[in-house]
Motif scaffolding. Structure first.
Motif, short mmCIF file in Angstrom:
data_model
loop_
_atom_site.label_atom_id
_atom_site.label_comp_id
_atom_site.label_asym_id
_atom_site.label_seq_id
_atom_site.Cartn_x
_atom_site.Cartn_y
_atom_site.Cartn_z
N GLU A 137 -23.18 -0.48 27.99
CA GLU A 137 -23.84 -1.60 27.64
C GLU A 137 -25.35 -1.40 27.40
O GLU A 137 -25.98 -1.00 28.19
CB GLU A 137 -23.71 -2.63 28.75
CG GLU A 137 -22.37 -2.90 29.09
CD GLU A 137 -22.07 -4.40 30.25
OE1 GLU A 137 -22.95 -4.17 31.01
OE2 GLU A 137 -21.51 -5.21 29.59
N GLY A 138 -25.67 -1.73 26.05
CA GLY A 138 -27.16 -1.55 25.71
C GLY A 138 -27.20 0.00 25.18
O GLY A 138 -28.23 0.27 25.29
N GLY A 139 -26.39 0.47 24.86
CA GLY A 139 -26.37 1.94 24.15
C GLY A 139 -26.35 2.97 25.18
O GLY A 139 -26.11 2.68 26.38
N ARG A 140 -26.31 4.37 24.79
CA ARG A 140 -26.16 5.65 25.62
C ARG A 140 -27.05 5.77 26.78
O ARG A 140 -27.05 6.59 27.52
CB ARG A 140 -25.83 6.69 24.70
CG ARG A 140 -24.69 6.84 23.98
CD ARG A 140 -24.50 8.00 23.37
NE ARG A 140 -24.40 9.31 24.47
CZ ARG A 140 -23.34 9.56 25.09
NH1 ARG A 140 -22.19 8.64 24.84
NH2 ARG A 140 -23.20 10.41 25.97
N MET A 141 -28.36 4.84 26.69
CA MET A 141 -29.46 5.05 27.60
C MET A 141 -29.36 4.34 28.46
O MET A 141 -30.38 3.93 29.43
CB MET A 141 -30.87 4.74 26.75
CG MET A 141 -30.96 6.08 25.84
SD MET A 141 -30.83 7.78 26.41
CE MET A 141 -32.15 7.87 27.52
N SER A 142 -28.24 3.24 28.34
CA SER A 142 -27.89 2.44 29.56
C SER A 142 -27.73 3.12 30.92
O SER A 142 -27.36 3.96 31.13
CB SER A 142 -26.59 1.54 29.18
OG SER A 142 -26.12 0.84 30.24
N ARG A 143 -28.10 2.37 32.00
CA ARG A 143 -28.17 2.88 33.28
C ARG A 143 -26.61 2.52 33.86
O ARG A 143 -26.23 3.04 35.09
CB ARG A 143 -29.04 2.07 34.24
CG ARG A 143 -30.58 2.57 33.81
CD ARG A 143 -31.44 1.89 34.70
NE ARG A 143 -31.46 2.52 36.26
CZ ARG A 143 -32.25 2.34 37.26
NH1 ARG A 143 -33.08 1.52 36.80
NH2 ARG A 143 -31.98 3.00 38.23
N GLY A 144 -25.87 2.00 33.22
CA GLY A 144 -24.30 1.50 33.62
C GLY A 144 -23.32 1.86 32.35
O GLY A 144 -23.78 1.64 31.30
N ALA A 145 -22.01 2.09 32.83
CA ALA A 145 -21.16 2.10 31.83
C ALA A 145 -19.93 1.52 32.42
O ALA A 145 -19.67 1.42 33.61
CB ALA A 145 -21.00 3.53 31.43
N LEU A 146 -18.97 0.96 31.53
CA LEU A 146 -17.82 0.50 31.85
C LEU A 146 -16.65 1.30 31.30
O LEU A 146 -16.57 1.92 30.23
CB LEU A 146 -17.71 -0.90 31.27
CG LEU A 146 -18.37 -1.95 31.66
CD1 LEU A 146 -18.25 -3.24 30.99
CD2 LEU A 146 -18.56 -2.07 33.24
N ALA A 147 -15.52 1.65 32.16
CA ALA A 147 -14.60 2.42 31.63
C ALA A 147 -13.35 1.57 31.08
O ALA A 147 -12.56 0.55 31.81
CB ALA A 147 -13.99 3.39 33.05
N ASP A 148 -12.88 2.00 30.25
CA ASP A 148 -11.53 1.21 29.41
C ASP A 148 -10.59 2.43 29.47
O ASP A 148 -10.77 3.30 28.50
CB ASP A 148 -11.99 0.74 28.06
CG ASP A 148 -10.88 0.02 27.28
OD1 ASP A 148 -9.66 -0.15 28.01
OD2 ASP A 148 -10.73 -0.35 26.30
N TYR A 149 -9.46 2.08 30.01
CA TYR A 149 -8.20 3.13 29.70
C TYR A 149 -7.26 3.02 28.73
O TYR A 149 -6.07 3.64 28.85
CB TYR A 149 -7.74 3.21 31.35
CG TYR A 149 -8.65 3.83 32.36
CD1 TYR A 149 -9.35 5.03 32.10
CD2 TYR A 149 -9.16 3.40 33.56
CE1 TYR A 149 -10.27 5.48 32.95
CE2 TYR A 149 -10.00 3.64 34.38
CZ TYR A 149 -10.52 4.91 34.10
OH TYR A 149 -11.55 5.30 34.98
#
Length: 475
Positions: A137-149
């Motif tokens: 969220e907000g690009g690769r420099m975001s501090r968080g990410a969501l996993a989609d399987y």
């Protein structure tokens, strides 16, 4: 690119088998695009304890066909291995893949294919499952990410080449050829994420650097060019190049450090005990080969040998399924000279007119019409310049050459007509004539005016010659 130590480039290409209906080891849909996150999953593809993978037979067959099309040899038994690493998009903490750890056991190895004017070695073609994907969220420099399987378990083949590319453009052209090959086998490499490539680069025999996370073929070419320049610059200053993985920063147009370069031993490969080895018989391989459509490399060789098409035109033509099908139908039984003209019309003019799937679907051009136009150009009934306009009209409205402006008045102008046009243009534009006498490059303007005066029917070579003769006479 600045001169320096020779570069060696190899590719690791991941190609999803998008034509399949289900994932590699479970019944979930292989077409995961457009689905809500984590709705295309089951206990197998998210790695719940006690689940057992069951190989998709069609995926194995497709991988064998890809290997055969790239000139690889297939062993009598295929084996799967666990590639162990921890990453949030890999719920099992290992990926089921192939590896020639104890001798050949992958879908194919030791292949050779010609691309971009050189022989490229194919080290290995292996079948494996795709991991899930992380959404930043907000690009690769975001501090968080969501996993989609949803993507986890989708069948793909990994193609590992030898470091046989000397220039980034060669790598890009190989990927274009590979995309055409996959289309011929029923997959669609144009889908988002369906064809992903990483580049391995070294210069002067130095350390190998892997470049990952590149969005397109053209971006990969840019990334490789930058990386070669970076490594050559370091070599010139005596700075050792570290073996590492780098990612392409599209915004800054540079490669940036990502992590240290892993080796096979770092992944702790071991045989996948839940999947027995798969027997591959000679009769089965022969049947798969017989069912394969003609691959782009074979088409290219046929165009060169049977039709006498130049290597450059043959490579472009064979890598495009739409244009190669049109050429095959139009050139069936044609004179080789006419076939070459058809190939030139298609690759030089038609591709620019139908450069999207929508335009190709709407095109009314048929194979007999492109053949008719090629014959008219060769016989001199229509100039090459007029043929471009005729082709545009045929694509838009269909019909034959007679219904186009070129067909109604496109016969090549005789030398006397061209001479009169030259005299008229030079009389009406004395300033242009004076400029052409002072600067030979200015001749092109007068030639263009002559072509316009003859409705594009003047032979360009004749027009240039008569203009120069007129200038020399002081006309």
């Amino acid at each position: 690119m600045s001169p320096g130590p020779a570069a060696a480039i190899g590719l690791e290409v991941h190609c999803q088998l998008t034509g399949l209906k289900s994932k590699l080891f479970c019944p979930c849909r292989a077409d995961y695009r457009g689905m809500a996150p984590n709705t295309n999953v089951c206990p197998v593809c998210v790695g719940l304890p006690g689940t057992l993978p069951r190989p998709n037979r069609r995926a194995v067959e497709k991988a064998l066909q890809v290997a055969a099309a790239l000139g690889c040899s297939t062993p009598p038994r295929l084996a799967f291995f666990r590639k162990c690493y921890f990453y949030p998009d890999l719920p099992k903490n290992f990926q089921i893949t192939q590896l020639d750890a104890y001798g050949p056991s992958s879908a194919g190895s030791g292949g050779r294919v010609r691309s971009a004017g050189r022989e490229v070695g194919v080290r290995r073609v292996q079948l494996e499952e795709d991991p899930g994907r992380l959404v930043y969220e907000g690009g690769r420099m975001s501090r968080g990410a969501l996993a989609d399987y949803n993507r986890a378990g989708v069948p793909l083949v990994e193609i590992v080449t030898e470091p046989d590319f000397a220039e980034p453009g060669e790598a890009r052209r190989f990927l274009a050829m590979l995309a055409g090959l996959l289309r011929s086998l029923g997959s669609d490499p144009s889908l988002e994420g369906a064809l992903r490539a990483d580049g391995n680069v070294s210069v002067g025999g130095g350390s190998r650097v892997e470049v990952k996370n590149v969005a397109s073929f053209h971006d990969l070419e840019k990334a490789l060019r930058y990386e070669i320049t970076r490594q050559r610059s370091m070599a010139a200053r005596g700075i050792p190049v570290a073996p590492e993985t780098r990612h392409w920063d599209e915004a800054r147009r540079v490669t940036a450090p990502s992590r240290g370069k892993e080796e096979d031993m770092d992944y702790r490969y071991h045989p996948e005990g839940d999947i027995p080895q798969i027997e591959v018989g000679r009769d089965e391989l022969a049947a798969l080969a017989a069912a394969m459509p003609e691959a782009p490399p074979a088409k290219r060789e046929r165009y060169e040998s049977a039709a006498g098409v130049s290597p450059q035109v043959a490579e472009v033509l064979s890598s495009d399924a739409y244009c190669s099908a049109l050429f095959d139908e139009a050139s069936a039984g044609a004179d080789p000279g006419d076939a070459r003209e058809m190939a030139n019309l298609i690759t030089t003019d038609l591709m620019g007119l139908v450069d999207t799937a929508e335009k190709r679907k709407a095109s009314k051009l048929t194979a007999p019409r492109i053949a008719e136009l090629a014959r008219a150009v060769r016989s001199g009934a229509v100039t090459r310049a007029s043929a471009r306009g005729a082709l545009r009209e045929m694509v838009r409205a269909g019909g034959g050459l007679a219904g186009t402006a070129a067909g109604r008045g496109g016969a090549v102008a005789g030398e006397e007509e061209v001479a009169r046009a030259v005299e008229s243009v030079m009389r009406d534009e004395p300033g242009a004539a004076a400029a052409a006498r002072a600067d030979p490059k200015a001749v092109n303007y007068i030639v263009g005016r002559v072509m316009a005066a003859t409705g594009g029917r003047a032979d360009p070579g004749t027009a240039v010659r008569l203009v120069r003769e007129g200038l020399a006479r002081g006309a």
